[in-house]
Design an enzyme around this catalytic site. Structure first.
Site, short mmCIF file in Angstrom:
data_model
loop_
_atom_site.label_atom_id
_atom_site.label_comp_id
_atom_site.label_asym_id
_atom_site.label_seq_id
_atom_site.Cartn_x
_atom_site.Cartn_y
_atom_site.Cartn_z
N SER A 127 0.83 -1.20 0.00
CA SER A 127 0.00 0.00 0.00
C SER A 127 0.87 1.25 0.00
O SER A 127 1.98 1.24 0.54
CB SER A 127 -0.85 -0.02 1.27
OG SER A 127 -1.45 1.22 1.48
N TYR A 151 -1.67 -0.70 10.93
CA TYR A 151 -1.98 -1.32 9.63
C TYR A 151 -0.82 -1.09 8.65
O TYR A 151 -0.30 -2.02 8.04
CB TYR A 151 -3.29 -0.76 9.05
CG TYR A 151 -3.46 -1.04 7.58
CD1 TYR A 151 -3.65 -2.34 7.12
CD2 TYR A 151 -3.38 -0.01 6.63
CE1 TYR A 151 -3.78 -2.60 5.76
CE2 TYR A 151 -3.50 -0.27 5.27
CZ TYR A 151 -3.70 -1.57 4.84
OH TYR A 151 -3.80 -1.82 3.49
N LYS A 155 2.13 -3.70 6.86
CA LYS A 155 2.50 -3.82 5.43
C LYS A 155 4.01 -3.62 5.26
O LYS A 155 4.67 -4.32 4.50
CB LYS A 155 1.75 -2.79 4.59
CG LYS A 155 0.26 -3.05 4.48
CD LYS A 155 -0.03 -4.23 3.59
CE LYS A 155 -1.51 -4.54 3.49
NZ LYS A 155 -1.81 -5.81 2.86
P1 NAD Z 1 -11.02 -6.99 1.65
O1 NAD Z 1 -11.19 -6.95 3.13
O2 NAD Z 1 -12.23 -6.81 0.81
O3 NAD Z 1 -10.33 -8.36 1.23
C1 NAD Z 1 -9.41 -9.05 2.05
C2 NAD Z 1 -9.85 -10.50 2.09
O4 NAD Z 1 -8.93 -11.24 2.91
C3 NAD Z 1 -11.24 -10.70 2.70
O5 NAD Z 1 -11.99 -11.53 1.83
C4 NAD Z 1 -10.97 -11.40 4.03
O6 NAD Z 1 -12.02 -12.27 4.38
C5 NAD Z 1 -9.67 -12.13 3.73
N1 NAD Z 1 -8.83 -12.42 4.91
C6 NAD Z 1 -8.41 -11.53 5.85
N2 NAD Z 1 -7.64 -12.17 6.75
C7 NAD Z 1 -7.54 -13.46 6.36
C8 NAD Z 1 -6.89 -14.61 6.88
N3 NAD Z 1 -6.17 -14.55 8.00
N4 NAD Z 1 -7.01 -15.77 6.21
C9 NAD Z 1 -7.73 -15.86 5.07
N5 NAD Z 1 -8.39 -14.81 4.54
C10 NAD Z 1 -8.29 -13.62 5.17
O7 NAD Z 1 -9.90 -5.92 1.27
P2 NAD Z 1 -9.44 -5.39 -0.14
O8 NAD Z 1 -9.81 -3.96 -0.24
O9 NAD Z 1 -9.86 -6.32 -1.21
O10 NAD Z 1 -7.86 -5.43 0.06
C11 NAD Z 1 -7.07 -6.52 -0.37
C12 NAD Z 1 -5.63 -6.29 0.03
O11 NAD Z 1 -5.18 -5.05 -0.52
C13 NAD Z 1 -5.43 -6.15 1.54
O12 NAD Z 1 -4.23 -6.80 1.89
C14 NAD Z 1 -5.32 -4.66 1.76
O13 NAD Z 1 -4.54 -4.35 2.88
C15 NAD Z 1 -4.62 -4.24 0.47
N6 NAD Z 1 -4.86 -2.83 0.14
C16 NAD Z 1 -6.15 -2.39 0.01
C17 NAD Z 1 -6.40 -1.04 -0.26
C18 NAD Z 1 -7.81 -0.51 -0.37
O14 NAD Z 1 -7.99 0.70 -0.27
N7 NAD Z 1 -8.83 -1.36 -0.58
C19 NAD Z 1 -5.33 -0.15 -0.42
C20 NAD Z 1 -4.03 -0.64 -0.29
C21 NAD Z 1 -3.81 -1.99 -0.02
N1 UFG Z 2 -12.24 11.77 3.37
C1 UFG Z 2 -13.22 12.67 3.74
N2 UFG Z 2 -14.35 12.16 4.32
C2 UFG Z 2 -14.54 10.82 4.55
C3 UFG Z 2 -13.52 9.92 4.16
C4 UFG Z 2 -12.37 10.44 3.58
O1 UFG Z 2 -13.09 13.85 3.57
O2 UFG Z 2 -15.59 10.45 5.09
C5 UFG Z 2 -11.01 12.28 2.71
C6 UFG Z 2 -9.72 11.98 3.47
O3 UFG Z 2 -9.47 12.97 4.42
C7 UFG Z 2 -8.71 11.92 2.32
C8 UFG Z 2 -9.52 11.37 1.14
O4 UFG Z 2 -10.89 11.63 1.47
O5 UFG Z 2 -8.29 13.22 2.00
C9 UFG Z 2 -9.33 9.88 0.92
O6 UFG Z 2 -9.58 9.19 2.14
P1 UFG Z 2 -9.73 7.60 2.18
O7 UFG Z 2 -10.06 7.25 3.60
O8 UFG Z 2 -10.68 7.15 1.14
O9 UFG Z 2 -8.30 7.08 1.75
P2 UFG Z 2 -6.86 7.31 2.38
O10 UFG Z 2 -6.01 7.93 1.32
O11 UFG Z 2 -6.94 8.00 3.67
O12 UFG Z 2 -6.37 5.83 2.68
C10 UFG Z 2 -6.67 4.72 1.81
C11 UFG Z 2 -6.79 3.47 2.66
C12 UFG Z 2 -5.45 3.13 3.26
C13 UFG Z 2 -4.45 3.01 2.14
C14 UFG Z 2 -4.38 4.29 1.36
C15 UFG Z 2 -3.41 4.18 0.22
O13 UFG Z 2 -7.73 3.65 3.70
O14 UFG Z 2 -5.53 1.92 3.93
O15 UFG Z 2 -5.67 4.60 0.86
O16 UFG Z 2 -3.67 3.04 -0.51
F1 UFG Z 2 -3.25 2.73 2.65
#
Ligand code: NAD
Ligand code: UFG
Length: 349
Positions: A127, A151, A155
């Site tokens: 991330s 979190y 990572k």
């Molecule tokens: P998500 O929660 O929808 O998917 C994660 C999946 O992993 C879920 O289906 C959950 O049930 C499964 N899981 C969690 N712990 C587990 C375990 N111990 N064993 C087996 N399964 C397990 O999240 P997502 O948005 O699809 O994110 C996927 C990956 O990408 C995550 O590692 C997250 O940290 C990373 N990521 C997501 C974002 C974002 O904004 N969505 C940004 C950066 C990185």
């Molecule tokens: N924001 C608002 N109101 C809300 C939610 C968010 O104003 O209710 C703003 C935040 O302040 C930020 C922007 O919208 O300026 C984006 O916020 P998000 O929470 O959607 O995303 P972030 O960039 O804070 O973080 C996300 C994930 C992290 C990940 C990161 C980079 O939550 O886990 O993107 O991938 F690491």
């Protein structure tokens, strides 16, 4: 010939389900391991419905070494895409042990099993949150790391573990060497164009886009815009939003690269997956309104602690080495988010 089987941890989740879909469409065999702690099996039923293809699903926790070893012995994957993890920043501050256990220990078990099974090709969901404070808002992969919450640190720790694993391999090569791609996602949003799969957050969303779309559909009353006094063009936070389908295509490109000269034996490389373009919160609201015709009720609120003013990717390395670039723009991302939201107002329920 090498097996075309990809094992996907966390494959039932938001990004994982979109990855399963693209892999099936590219004729890979797909094996999903997910404990369903933050997802529903319905996502994978729909992936199979869209593609007309079947995948293999195991409900298992990646920390369960015996179960995981059995799955590897049976399925013999060539590559693993590791999405499984917990991802809520606030929850990670309240329950750090849960996050380190699930994310870091889970990855240790997974890589031990991979090592024993001699499956040493890995694509990892990292991330942009691993980056520390920087002078420039546009992040390149060599920027200093410095996550600021459990979190993000989980990572960063996993990245360190995977780098150490590849270094050990360089010193004492295996017949099947470790090759690891660390993909640093910026802000994934959107959904598959069918509107059958998408993001289904539990409870009140933390992230901007699902919050905005739930206000638009009337599930939530008002969006709080966290701060309008940042040093950005309109004072609100700027992020690099990327369509989830573009994002998962980056994973297929990474698999190709792992099997090419780009990845020498024992290499572990990080790539930004973002568009390179930042949008402010107000720009997101305005574009959402123009794409959907809905009015977003919002108010300006205090800044959220831990938020940066501005953060977007430099995606040039992924273009150069993975031959990957995004195809979809912000309007596509919003139209697809809205298509999913209106077709599934209660998510998968
Ligand atoms: P998500 O929660 O929808 O998917 C994660 C999946 O992993 C879920 O289906 C959950 O049930 C499964 N899981 C969690 N712990 C587990 C375990 N111990 N064993 C087996 N399964 C397990 O999240 P997502 O948005 O699809 O994110 C996927 C990956 O990408 C995550 O590692 C997250 O940290 C990373 N990521 C997501 C974002 C974002 O904004 N969505 C940004 C950066 C990185
Ligand atoms: N924001 C608002 N109101 C809300 C939610 C968010 O104003 O209710 C703003 C935040 O302040 C930020 C922007 O919208 O300026 C984006 O916020 P998000 O929470 O959607 O995303 P972030 O960039 O804070 O973080 C996300 C994930 C992290 C990940 C990161 C980079 O939550 O886990 O993107 O991938 F690491």
């Amino acid at each position: 010939m090498k097996s075309r089987t990809v094992l996907i941890t966390g494959g039932a989740g938001y990004i994982g389900s979109h990855a399963c879909l693209e892999l099936l469409q590219a004729d890979f065999n797909v094996v999903v391991v997910d404990n369903l702690s933050n997802s529903k099996l319905e996502s994978l039923t729909r992936v199979q419905q869209i593609t007309g293809k079947t995948l293999t699903f195991y409900q298992a926790d990646i920390r369960d070494k015996a179960a995981l070893s059995d799955i590897f012995a049976k399925e013999k994957p060539s590559t693993v895409i590791h999405f499984a993890g917990l991802k809520a920043v606030g929850e990670s501050v309240e329950q750090p042990l849960l996050y380190y256990h699930n994310n870091v220990f889970g990855t240790l078990v997974l890589t031990e099993v991979m090592d024993e099974a001699e499956v040493r090709q890995l694509v990892f969901s990292s991330s942009a949150t691993v980056y520390g404070e920087s002078d420039s808002p546009q992040y390149t992969e060599d920027f200093p790391l410095g996550a600021i919450n459990p979190y993000g640190r989980s990572k960063a720790m996993i990245e360190d573990i995977l780098r150490d694993l590849s270094i050990a391999d360089k010193n004492k090569p295996h017949k099947t060497p470790w090759k690891i791609a660390l993909l640093r996602y910026f802000n994934p949003i959107g959904a598959h164009e069918s509107g059958l799969i998408g993001e289904d957050p539990n409870g009140i969303p933390n992230n901007l886009m699902p919050y905005v779309s739930q206000v638009a559909i009337g599930k939530l009353e008002q969006l709080s815009v966290f701060g309008d006094d940042y040093p950005t063009r309109d004072g609100t936070g700027v992020r690099d939003y990327i369509h989830v389908v573009d994002l998962v295509k980056g994973h297929l490109k990474a698999i190709e690269a792992l099997n090419s000269d780009i990845f020498s034996s024992g290499s572990c490389k990080a790539y930004n997956l973002g568009t390179g373009q930042g949008y402010s919160v107000l720009e997101i609201i305005n574009t959402f309104e123009s794409v959907t015709g809905k009015t977003i009720n919002y108010k300006i609120s205090p800044r959220r602690s831990g938020d940066l003013a501005e953060c977007f990717a430099n995606p040039n390395l992924a273009l150069k080495e993975l031959n990957w670039q995004v195809e979809k723009n912000l309007k596509d991302m919003i139209a697809d988010t809205w298509n999913w939201q209106t077709k599934n107002p209660q998510g998968y329920n």
